[in-house]
Design a protein around this motif. Sequence first.
Motif, PDB file in Angstrom:
ATOM      1  N   MET A 486       0.747  -1.388  -0.248  1.00 37.84           N
ATOM      2  CA  MET A 486       0.067   0.180  -0.001  1.00 37.84           C
ATOM      3  C   MET A 486       1.048   1.460  -0.036  1.00 37.84           C
ATOM      4  O   MET A 486       0.585   2.333  -0.691  1.00 37.84           O
ATOM      5  CB  MET A 486      -0.990   0.091   1.154  1.00 37.84           C
ATOM      6  N   SER A 487       1.907   1.192   0.677  1.00 35.53           N
ATOM      7  CA  SER A 487       3.009   2.458   0.846  1.00 35.53           C
ATOM      8  C   SER A 487       3.933   2.541  -0.237  1.00 35.53           C
ATOM      9  O   SER A 487       4.601   3.521  -0.283  1.00 35.53           O
ATOM     10  CB  SER A 487       3.724   2.498   2.120  1.00 35.53           C
ATOM     11  N   GLU A 488       4.155   1.669  -1.266  1.00 43.99           N
ATOM     12  CA  GLU A 488       4.903   1.680  -2.163  1.00 43.99           C
ATOM     13  C   GLU A 488       4.819   2.606  -3.231  1.00 43.99           C
ATOM     14  O   GLU A 488       3.523   2.588  -4.028  1.00 43.99           O
ATOM     15  CB  GLU A 488       5.317   0.190  -2.797  1.00 43.99           C
ATOM     16  N   VAL A 489       5.555   3.588  -3.645  1.00 42.92           N
ATOM     17  CA  VAL A 489       5.276   4.497  -4.507  1.00 42.92           C
ATOM     18  C   VAL A 489       5.375   4.025  -6.039  1.00 42.92           C
ATOM     19  O   VAL A 489       4.620   4.102  -7.104  1.00 42.92           O
ATOM     20  CB  VAL A 489       6.402   5.807  -4.675  1.00 42.92           C
ATOM     21  N   ASP A 490       6.492   3.203  -6.096  1.00 42.74           N
ATOM     22  CA  ASP A 490       6.864   2.492  -7.521  1.00 42.74           C
ATOM     23  C   ASP A 490       5.818   1.073  -7.692  1.00 42.74           C
ATOM     24  O   ASP A 490       6.044   0.150  -6.980  1.00 42.74           O
ATOM     25  CB  ASP A 490       8.174   2.196  -7.597  1.00 42.74           C
ATOM     26  N   ILE A 491       4.978   1.251  -8.689  1.00 42.98           N
ATOM     27  CA  ILE A 491       3.962   0.134  -8.744  1.00 42.98           C
ATOM     28  C   ILE A 491       4.595  -1.206  -9.044  1.00 42.98           C
ATOM     29  O   ILE A 491       4.160  -2.260  -8.557  1.00 42.98           O
ATOM     30  CB  ILE A 491       2.869   0.634  -9.507  1.00 42.98           C
ATOM     31  N   LEU A 496       2.729  -6.874  -3.884  1.00 41.43           N
ATOM     32  CA  LEU A 496       1.406  -7.369  -4.398  1.00 41.43           C
ATOM     33  C   LEU A 496       0.982  -6.257  -5.533  1.00 41.43           C
ATOM     34  O   LEU A 496       1.068  -5.156  -5.306  1.00 41.43           O
ATOM     35  CB  LEU A 496       0.187  -7.356  -3.236  1.00 41.43           C
ATOM     36  N   ASP A 497       0.040  -6.722  -6.346  1.00 42.07           N
ATOM     37  CA  ASP A 497      -0.658  -5.901  -7.264  1.00 42.07           C
ATOM     38  C   ASP A 497      -1.554  -4.780  -6.670  1.00 42.07           C
ATOM     39  O   ASP A 497      -2.327  -5.264  -6.118  1.00 42.07           O
ATOM     40  CB  ASP A 497      -1.533  -6.674  -8.507  1.00 42.07           C
ATOM     41  N   GLN A 498      -0.828  -3.706  -6.925  1.00 45.09           N
ATOM     42  CA  GLN A 498      -1.733  -2.804  -5.928  1.00 45.09           C
ATOM     43  C   GLN A 498      -3.036  -2.399  -6.465  1.00 45.09           C
ATOM     44  O   GLN A 498      -3.985  -2.261  -5.698  1.00 45.09           O
ATOM     45  CB  GLN A 498      -1.103  -1.250  -6.197  1.00 45.09           C
ATOM     46  N   GLY A 499      -3.606  -2.589  -7.601  1.00 44.02           N
ATOM     47  CA  GLY A 499      -4.755  -2.549  -8.343  1.00 44.02           C
ATOM     48  C   GLY A 499      -5.472  -3.552  -7.625  1.00 44.02           C
ATOM     49  O   GLY A 499      -6.809  -3.381  -7.118  1.00 44.02           O
ATOM     50  N   GLN A 500      -5.234  -4.821  -7.802  1.00 40.95           N
ATOM     51  CA  GLN A 500      -5.773  -5.988  -6.990  1.00 40.95           C
ATOM     52  C   GLN A 500      -6.056  -5.886  -5.622  1.00 40.95           C
ATOM     53  O   GLN A 500      -7.182  -5.669  -4.922  1.00 40.95           O
ATOM     54  CB  GLN A 500      -5.199  -7.240  -7.153  1.00 40.95           C
ATOM     55  N   GLY A 545       1.986   6.936   6.259  1.00 41.95           N
ATOM     56  CA  GLY A 545       0.983   7.839   5.819  1.00 41.95           C
ATOM     57  C   GLY A 545       0.617   7.746   4.685  1.00 41.95           C
ATOM     58  O   GLY A 545      -0.412   7.631   4.383  1.00 41.95           O
ATOM     59  N   ARG A 546       1.248   7.072   3.701  1.00 40.77           N
ATOM     60  CA  ARG A 546       0.877   6.472   2.519  1.00 40.77           C
ATOM     61  C   ARG A 546      -0.287   5.331   2.612  1.00 40.77           C
ATOM     62  O   ARG A 546      -1.159   5.125   1.975  1.00 40.77           O
ATOM     63  CB  ARG A 546       1.925   6.009   1.592  1.00 40.77           C
ATOM     64  N   THR A 547      -0.014   4.412   3.537  1.00 39.66           N
ATOM     65  CA  THR A 547      -0.829   3.267   3.762  1.00 39.66           C
ATOM     66  C   THR A 547      -2.237   3.807   4.338  1.00 39.66           C
ATOM     67  O   THR A 547      -3.174   3.367   4.018  1.00 39.66           O
ATOM     68  CB  THR A 547      -0.288   2.145   4.851  1.00 39.66           C
ATOM     69  N   VAL A 548      -2.187   4.719   5.412  1.00 39.98           N
ATOM     70  CA  VAL A 548      -3.236   5.443   5.761  1.00 39.98           C
ATOM     71  C   VAL A 548      -4.264   5.888   4.995  1.00 39.98           C
ATOM     72  O   VAL A 548      -5.413   5.887   4.840  1.00 39.98           O
ATOM     73  CB  VAL A 548      -3.110   6.294   7.097  1.00 39.98           C
ATOM     74  N   GLY A 549      -3.691   6.795   3.909  1.00 35.61           N
ATOM     75  CA  GLY A 549      -4.289   7.300   2.949  1.00 35.61           C
ATOM     76  C   GLY A 549      -4.716   6.391   1.713  1.00 35.61           C
ATOM     77  O   GLY A 549      -5.809   6.344   1.225  1.00 35.61           O
ATOM     78  N   PHE A 550      -3.913   5.435   1.497  1.00 34.76           N
ATOM     79  CA  PHE A 550      -4.529   4.148   0.692  1.00 34.76           C
ATOM     80  C   PHE A 550      -5.731   3.541   1.376  1.00 34.76           C
ATOM     81  O   PHE A 550      -6.597   3.436   0.634  1.00 34.76           O
ATOM     82  CB  PHE A 550      -3.462   3.106   0.655  1.00 34.76           C
ATOM     83  N   LEU A 551      -5.606   3.361   2.477  1.00 31.90           N
ATOM     84  CA  LEU A 551      -6.931   2.904   3.085  1.00 31.90           C
ATOM     85  C   LEU A 551      -8.126   3.595   3.116  1.00 31.90           C
ATOM     86  O   LEU A 551      -9.333   3.253   2.918  1.00 31.90           O
ATOM     87  CB  LEU A 551      -6.568   2.300   4.561  1.00 31.90           C
ATOM     88  N   GLU A 552      -7.987   5.017   3.290  1.00 33.63           N
ATOM     89  CA  GLU A 552      -8.965   5.989   3.584  1.00 33.63           C
ATOM     90  C   GLU A 552      -9.518   5.926   2.093  1.00 33.63           C
ATOM     91  O   GLU A 552     -10.903   5.989   1.854  1.00 33.63           O
ATOM     92  CB  GLU A 552      -8.300   7.275   3.961  1.00 33.63           C
ATOM     93  N   GLU A 553      -8.836   5.934   0.944  1.00 37.69           N
ATOM     94  CA  GLU A 553      -9.350   6.094  -0.362  1.00 37.69           C
ATOM     95  C   GLU A 553     -10.342   4.997  -0.658  1.00 37.69           C
ATOM     96  O   GLU A 553     -11.519   4.912  -1.236  1.00 37.69           O
ATOM     97  CB  GLU A 553      -8.307   6.324  -1.460  1.00 37.69           C
ATOM     98  N   ALA A 662      -6.164   6.386  -5.564  1.00 35.92           N
ATOM     99  CA  ALA A 662      -7.206   7.005  -6.677  1.00 35.92           C
ATOM    100  C   ALA A 662      -6.695   6.765  -7.977  1.00 35.92           C
ATOM    101  O   ALA A 662      -7.508   6.133  -8.921  1.00 35.92           O
ATOM    102  CB  ALA A 662      -7.586   8.326  -6.270  1.00 35.92           C
ATOM    103  N   GLY A 663      -5.317   6.823  -8.214  1.00 35.56           N
ATOM    104  CA  GLY A 663      -5.014   6.571  -9.472  1.00 35.56           C
ATOM    105  C   GLY A 663      -4.818   5.299  -9.860  1.00 35.56           C
ATOM    106  O   GLY A 663      -5.109   4.767 -10.841  1.00 35.56           O
ATOM    107  N   VAL A 664      -4.336   4.146  -8.815  1.00 36.79           N
ATOM    108  CA  VAL A 664      -4.499   2.985  -9.207  1.00 36.79           C
ATOM    109  C   VAL A 664      -5.983   2.481  -9.344  1.00 36.79           C
ATOM    110  O   VAL A 664      -6.034   1.514 -10.153  1.00 36.79           O
ATOM    111  CB  VAL A 664      -4.027   2.183  -7.794  1.00 36.79           C
ATOM    112  N   SER A 665      -6.939   2.836  -8.818  1.00 36.90           N
ATOM    113  CA  SER A 665      -8.173   2.484  -8.900  1.00 36.90           C
ATOM    114  C   SER A 665      -8.825   2.870 -10.181  1.00 36.90           C
ATOM    115  O   SER A 665      -9.951   2.647 -10.530  1.00 36.90           O
ATOM    116  CB  SER A 665      -9.051   2.955  -7.805  1.00 36.90           C
TER     117      SER A 665
END
Length: 670
Positions: A486-491, A496-500, A545-553, A662-665
Amino acid sequence: MSTDLTALTTAAERWDGMAAEFAKQEKAYRRDVHGITIAPSWRGMSAEAAHGRFGVTLTEFQYAQTEAKAIASLLRDAHAQFTELKGRLMAARKEAAAAGMRVSDSGRVSADPARVKEADESAVRSWQDRIDAAVRAVTDADTGVEVALKAAVVDADPLVGGRGFNGRAVGDVEKYEALAAEGALRKLSRGGHLSRRQLAELERVFRDNSGDEAFSRTLLDDLGPAGTITLTNELNDLIHARGGPGAGTYATIESGLANTLATATRDTHSAWYRHWRAAMRHAGVEHHATDAQGVRLDKAVGYQSLVTLMSKGHGYAPAMLEDLTDDMIAAERSDPGIWRLKGEYSGKRGGWFANDPVDGALGIMSRDPGTAAHYLSSDARMKYLMKERDWNVVLHEHEGATVSTYAAGLDGDDRAGFGRALQAATTGIDPSDKHARYVAHTGQNEAVFKSAVGYLADSGDKFPPSLRQPVASILVNHGAVVHASMSEVDISKSPLDQGQLFEVAKQVSKDKDAYGTLNGGLNQAMVADIHDDHSESAGSLRRAGRTVGFLEEARIQSQGDPQTAEFEAKPLFDKAISYIPVASSDVQAGFDYVTGKWLEDEQERLDAKQTADNVQAYSDRNQQLVALAREWSKVHRTATDPHFDPETEVSRSAGDGLDHAAGVSGVMAK
């Protein structure tokens, strides 16, 4: 305790000696008496009559040897059992004494005042129960030997009117107990009444022998697969349909029968097992009339009754569970809708019956995480269960103006077994074990986890609601890799596949309790990452922070405006605590602190009915983020840059996580 058990082996030697003497007499009789009837000097009707009479006597000499050898074997069997059980009783008494207990000659346990200042009644009861169980085991074995000795000398040969020796005598106590039990069980399966004494004997025989292969196979051979299913249905009718004061006794007998099945099928490479499995393929798809289904004008299918029985036992061979599940899947592929019965089969009233036997077998499989992992590591099986299987296994009644109709639908406990099997297969933890703790993942655990994420993501909005809570626990169990992803900037570098992962997190977040499990549980992974980061950089803070944002989105997309999300002050993530890796005391303290602040966030969020439009303002005042920043500052005291504000940095990272998710989704960031 004072009995000289060597008397049994001495007697056995005498019985072997008796068999040898009968062998001598047989030889002499064959030569000097029976032999003259076939000599050329004697012809005619008298010779034929004598030959028949003398032949019976010759056979009795042979039967006498069989019976004598069988009794010798039974006595040696008794000696072995009594010696072992006596040893267990002596060991229990010795251990009780070492624990500060006194055990009287009559078996009464009490605290030893010379060893224990204040008696612990629960400890006394515990030792008393153990001593009582050891004594009862000796009594059970003694009764079994009595049954065997009485049966071994009974002759059923009509040639001598039942007064001769037993030519079918065997030297195995457990086989005779199985034969004796089979008669009572057949009567029971036909709806016959058993006396209290007969029921007590059935309880005893299962208690004493359900772990013995000879007993188990003899009993199941006599019943046969169809008879086993019929007996199971009768027991369940007595327990659940008719009820009454004897229901507990029948439940005990059913558990004994289930454990007997587990023992008999343990060797899946044996000819016996292959024969049983082949016969069960036929009996398992036949319909059987029962009281429980009869009130709905319906009939149970054999496999449904079999899995209902198996749920009451334990110790099934991994290969047997896999074979059985595969056989049932083959049956439903061949006959779609085979399991569909009228009405609900969930909850306290109906949940006892395995109306979906495939799901029931998966639930039993979950008790052995290794077996669940092996079974679900097959992509063909996972694909079938995730994408292809029709889970509409019940017929719901719809009342019309003139006539009622039935339509196939989900049961109230939809995928309950599959959910538990997924948890076991991905985590290595038995979900039914209340005392289970995190275990290191195997390669199969990780493979099934990635496979499950992929298939669940593909399901999109068809994600089964019944799997949201189990999947939340699974994600928390794999918290480190989920946080890293969830926190990785480079997809391209995400484990894990971030989209999945986003799709799965979004679907899980549609259930408020499952979301609580996921977000609350991942606090541990974020705090552990902070404590494990010994660098001078703020990498672990930004990742949090990025993981919290990922979960919030994920939650925003799953629920719309946050004001629509109800919140419980104590979400279910505390029930999933066993799925979280064991942490140091510092990490645990940080986890508790951050989680506490997150709980305050959630309540404030609900009270304020915050909308998705001001989500960035929410991030700015998020106590969870503030708590993470403070935890990072506490661990990284060496960070001396006066211009670096951890709270500002983690808040900025949370916004980045929102945008990235949001971009991943594929949804435009708000």
